[in-house]
Design a protein around this motif. Structure first.
Motif, PDB file in Angstrom:
ATOM      1  N   LEU A 194     -19.913 -41.593 -26.337  1.00 30.72           N
ATOM      2  CA  LEU A 194     -18.871 -41.180 -27.104  1.00 30.72           C
ATOM      3  C   LEU A 194     -19.020 -41.849 -28.547  1.00 30.72           C
ATOM      4  N   ARG A 206     -18.642 -37.963 -17.391  1.00 28.48           N
ATOM      5  CA  ARG A 206     -17.390 -37.850 -17.144  1.00 28.48           C
ATOM      6  C   ARG A 206     -16.970 -37.180 -15.606  1.00 28.48           C
ATOM      7  N   TYR A 222     -12.624 -44.183 -23.672  1.00 23.43           N
ATOM      8  CA  TYR A 222     -12.493 -43.257 -24.924  1.00 23.43           C
ATOM      9  C   TYR A 222     -11.681 -44.303 -25.855  1.00 23.43           C
ATOM     10  N   GLU A 285     -11.342 -35.554 -33.692  1.00 25.74           N
ATOM     11  CA  GLU A 285     -11.610 -35.899 -32.299  1.00 25.74           C
ATOM     12  C   GLU A 285     -11.094 -34.795 -31.467  1.00 25.74           C
ATOM     13  N   CYS A 289     -13.455 -33.168 -28.520  1.00 24.32           N
ATOM     14  CA  CYS A 289     -13.147 -33.318 -27.173  1.00 24.32           C
ATOM     15  C   CYS A 289     -12.744 -31.902 -26.586  1.00 24.32           C
TER      16      CYS A 289
END
Length: 831
Positions: A194, A206, A222, A285, A289
């Motif tokens: 991350l 994950r 996270y 982010e 993501c």
């Protein structure tokens, strides 16, 4: 061949047909021959028709017995069919009973089969669980995390199949330990992935966590990775503050010499930059993501913001509180804010001001802008996630919103208490009238100012709470209006003393005390100059504009407040909350017919909806108020409306007392004047006689009444600022003129009734006085009261003719009780 069609027509005409047939003959053919041929053709056709009918009738007669036999045969077949169907139904019923028993037996067999298969699978799972538990350590030792996750997932599946079996209790505990162990092994790799944006590795890790049901662990890791840089963004403000403080201390000598140092950064100026950097971070982010966690980015990034705001919550509230105090020197010096003032942790005399709340609203508006940007960024997230995120964004302001009503009350109450309505002037000639006029002017100017304050409070409520605190606002406004009207009423009481009418008409006072004070008031009025007297009258009349202004302004404001409540009701309509707020639900549902939130519903996620979504009791209380506001009979400020009406009545009473005070003073001792008992002096000389003139008391009253329209004219001009109001203004002036004239007449008649005895000379003088006052009333277009007219008639009539007048036919036009009273005063017996 003949055409037989016309013969079948209901309207067949033989003559017409024959004539038509004759017209078709050949020109060279004779008419007789044509008719003979036509007759022959008709006869032949007739014979053919008759033969055909006879033949068909015979055939029909032969078919009837055959048809009868066919009907009988069909009836027999139907009876036979019904018998067969009944037999079949009986057989089916018997078969149904037998098959039901067979099916039940088969069902039992199938159940046994299913149980045997389940037992077989369970035995296989148990065998597999034993094997997995014995080999799991080897899998972990190999370091193959995906394989370890798969093994643990299979173990959990086998455990769920086996159920609560005592032999496998240790395996269940072992599984939990192994899952925690795998989670701890994944953590450093996930944190590294991350932090360094390693998409493939993050996706694999994950998958491992999801395989063992540890999505919460993914969220936690996270959030933990990104919370630290976000904290640094927040702490940048304190870093800058410390740097400025150090620079200020180092350059103290330079400042004393006149050089300018960089000013300290305020929280209000720094907050937008913090929100911009935070939003940029979230956008980055979100984009990352969507690639790394395409199934989870809609919840991961909002969760990061929620946790960030929760971590900054206490510090955020503290900074907001201090920022609100920085706008006012007194609170800035003490490093205190709104919450400190509300809690009472402040020196006496320091109160919350509008500037404090305006600074708070300014900060809130910055947060609202950030919330709209967040809503746009997270538009793909589920509605519940979006609601939780926005609630976290607004959370630092919740403690302030819960005390909004208290803040608004304190601000408005302080403003009302600081209003100076008394006109302070140095006593001197005319000072009494000047003080009255100045006080009335201040009262009149205060009403629009107070309404502006109330309107500003409404705007603050909408800006800060979105209308969610409308119920508290309405209560606060009603209380503040009561406070303001109480201040006006107190001022009005002081004006009665200034006007010299505070002791007039008090029914509780003793009669002797009234006489004593009446004489004192008379001397006081005599000491007041004519100019000051009219100045007092003008000032009192201006009070009517105060009452009119208060009534109209408060009415318009209340209508505006109802309109505002209607707008809030529209924006917070029950359609946003589904069909309604369920009495048993603690959350709202915002879905359309397809089970998805609509764009309009997402747009309705304003600050008020975010607050009310998890506060059903608060929402119901607010919506009850909004529903009541739709009723035309609804009063947004019920108590204030009643007090406004009471204040208007008190103003009218004061104005009337001021306008009638001069009349009251001039007529106070009329019943005791010595002229009524005076007699003519006898002289040895023959002296000429002169007509009597009205006395000074009645001429003074008459002149006052005649000049009253001129005094009312400026007030009427002030009301009739346009042609539409001109008629209303004239009516207003006429109404007050009549009211004062009627009051003066009533006072005069009351004095006349108090006369104990009157001589002929006194009667002559009083008759002249009454005639003068009657002429004044006629000049003012007022009717003469029958009682006053009776007094004049009976007093102007010679004493020896009075009895005859009362008993004559013309006496029917007199007020009988008044006529009897005059006879008694003049010592005339009616017996």
């Amino acid at each position: 061949m003949l055409d037989l069609g016309p013969f079948s027509d209901d309207k067949f005409d033989p003559k017409k047909w024959i004539n038509s047939a004759c017209k078709t003959r050949h020109q060279q053919e004779s008419l007789d021959k044509h008719l003979v041929d036509l007759e022959m053709k008709l006869q032949m056709v007739s014979e053919e028709i008759a033969a055909s009918l006879e033949e068909q009738s015979a055939a029909a007669l032969l078919r009837v017995p055959r048809a009868t036999r066919d009907v009988v045969r069909l009836r027999d077949d139907a009876v036979s069919l019904r018998t067969s169907v009944s037999s079949i139904l009986q057989k089916l019923k018997k078969a149904e009973g037998t098959s039901a028993e067979s099916i039940a037996a088969l069902a039992k067999v199938d159940t046994v089969k299913q149980r045997m298969e389940a037992a077989y699978e369970t035995l296989q799972d148990a065998a597999g669980l034993t094997q997995l538990s014995s080999t799991v350590e080897d899998v972990f030792a190999s370091g193959d995390l995906p394989r370890a996750a798969e093994t643990l997932a299979n173990m959990r599946h086998c455990l769920s199949a086996v159920g609560e079996v005592a032999e496998f209790a240790n395996v269940r505990k072992q599984l939990e330990v192994l899952e925690d162990r795998l989670d701890s092994m994944v953590q450093p790799r996930l944190m590294d992935a991350l932090s360094n944006r390693k998409v493939d590795i993050a996706q694999d890790l994950r998958g491992i966590l999801m395989r063992i049901g540890r999505f919460k662990s993914l969220e936690m890791h996270y959030t933990k990775v990104h919370l630290k840089p976000l904290r640094q963004l927040w702490e940048d403000f304190e870093t800058r503050q410390r740097a400025n403080k150090l620079a200020s201390e180092r350059n103290e000598m330079d400042r004393l010499s006149g050089s300018n140092d960089s000013p300290a950064i305020s929280f209000a100026s720094w907050l937008p930059s913090f929100y911009d950097e935070l939003l940029l971070y979230l956008e980055q982010e979100w984009k990352w993501c969507t690639i790394a966690f395409p199934e989870d980015y809609r919840t991961l990034v909002p969760k990061l913001l929620i946790e960030t705001m929760a971590a900054l919550g206490a510090s955020f509230i503290s900074r907001i509180n201090l920022a609100t105090g920085d706008v006012v020197p007194e609170t800035k010096t003490l490093a205190k804010g709104i919450l400190d003032i509300l809690s009472g942790d402040m020196p006496k005399g320091i109160k919350i001001q509008a500037k404090h709340l305006e600074a708070l609203i300014e900060l809130h508006n910055m947060t609202a802008t950030f919330a709209r940007n967040v809503q746009h960024l997270f538009s793909e997230s589920d509605l519940r996630v979006l609601m939780d995120t926005l609630k976290a964004v607004y959370l630092p302001y919740e403690s302030f919103k819960q005390r909004y009503g208290q803040m608004e009350r304190a601000i408005l109450s302080s403003e009302i208490a600081g209003a100076d309505l008394r006109g302070a002037v140095t006593r001197g000639v005319g000072a009494q009238g000047i003080e009255l006029s100045e006080t009335v002017r201040r009262m009149e100017e205060s009403t629009p100012h107070v309404i502006v304050l109330l309107e500003a409070a409404v705007e603050r409520c909408i800006s800060f709470t979105g209308g969610s605190e409308a119920d508290e606002l309405v209560l606060a406004l009603d209380d503040i209006m009561l406070q303001y009207i109480s201040l006006l009423q107190e001022t009005l009481k002081s004006l009665r003393a200034v006007s010299g009418v505070d002791n007039i008409g008090d029914p509780k006072k003793d009669t002797s005390l009234e006489k004593k004070e009446g004489s004192q008031n008379a001397r006081k009025v005599d000491m007041v100059s004519n100019e000051e007297e009219w100045s007092i009258v003008q000032g009192a009349l201006q009070i009517l504009t105060v009452a009119d202004c208060l009534t109209s302004r408060s009415s318009v404001f209340e209508a505006s407040l109802r309109s505002t409540l209607a707008r809030i009701s529209t924006s917070l309509s029950f359609s946003v909350f589904g069909s309604s707020l369920d009495q048993k639900q603690s959350h709202m549902t915002i879905i359309d017919g397809n089970g998805e939130p609509s764009l309009g519903q997402r747009a309705a996620l304003d600050v008020a909806v975010v607050r009310l979504v998890d506060a059903p009791e608060k929402a119901r209380k607010l919506f009850n108020l909004l529903d009541q506001s739709k009723d035309p009979r609804f009063h947004a400020l019920p108590l204030a409306s009643q007090r406004v009406s009471a204040f208007a009545d008190a103003v009218n009473e004061l104005v009337y007392d001021v306008l009638i005070s001069k009349v009251r003073q001039r007529l106070s001792d009329v019943s005791r004047l010595p002229i009524w008992s005076a007699v003519d002096e006898h002289s040895s000389f023959r002296l000429p006689t002169f007509s009597a003139y009205p006395q000074s008391y009645v001429t003074s009253v008459g002149e006052y009444l005649l000049t009253l329209p001129q005094q009312l004219e400026p007030l009427a001009d002030g009301i009739s600022n346009n042609d539409a109001n001109n008629e209303e203004a004239q009516f207003f002036a006429t109404e007050w003129m009549f009211k004062v004239a009627e009051g003066a007449t009533a006072l005069y008649m009351e004095q006349l009734r108090g006369i104990q005895y009157i001589t002929d000379r006194g009667a002559q003088q009083l008759s002249v006085d009454i005639e003068y006052l009657s002429n004044v009333l006629s000049a003012l277009s007022m009717p003469i009261p029958p009682i006053l007219a009776t007094f004049h008639t009976c007093l102007s009539t010679p004493r020896d003719q009075l009895k005859q007048l009362v008993k004559s036919d013309s006496g029917d036009q007199l007020d009988l009780s008044t006529a009897n009273l005059v006879c008694k005063i003049r010592r005339v017996s009616l017996d």
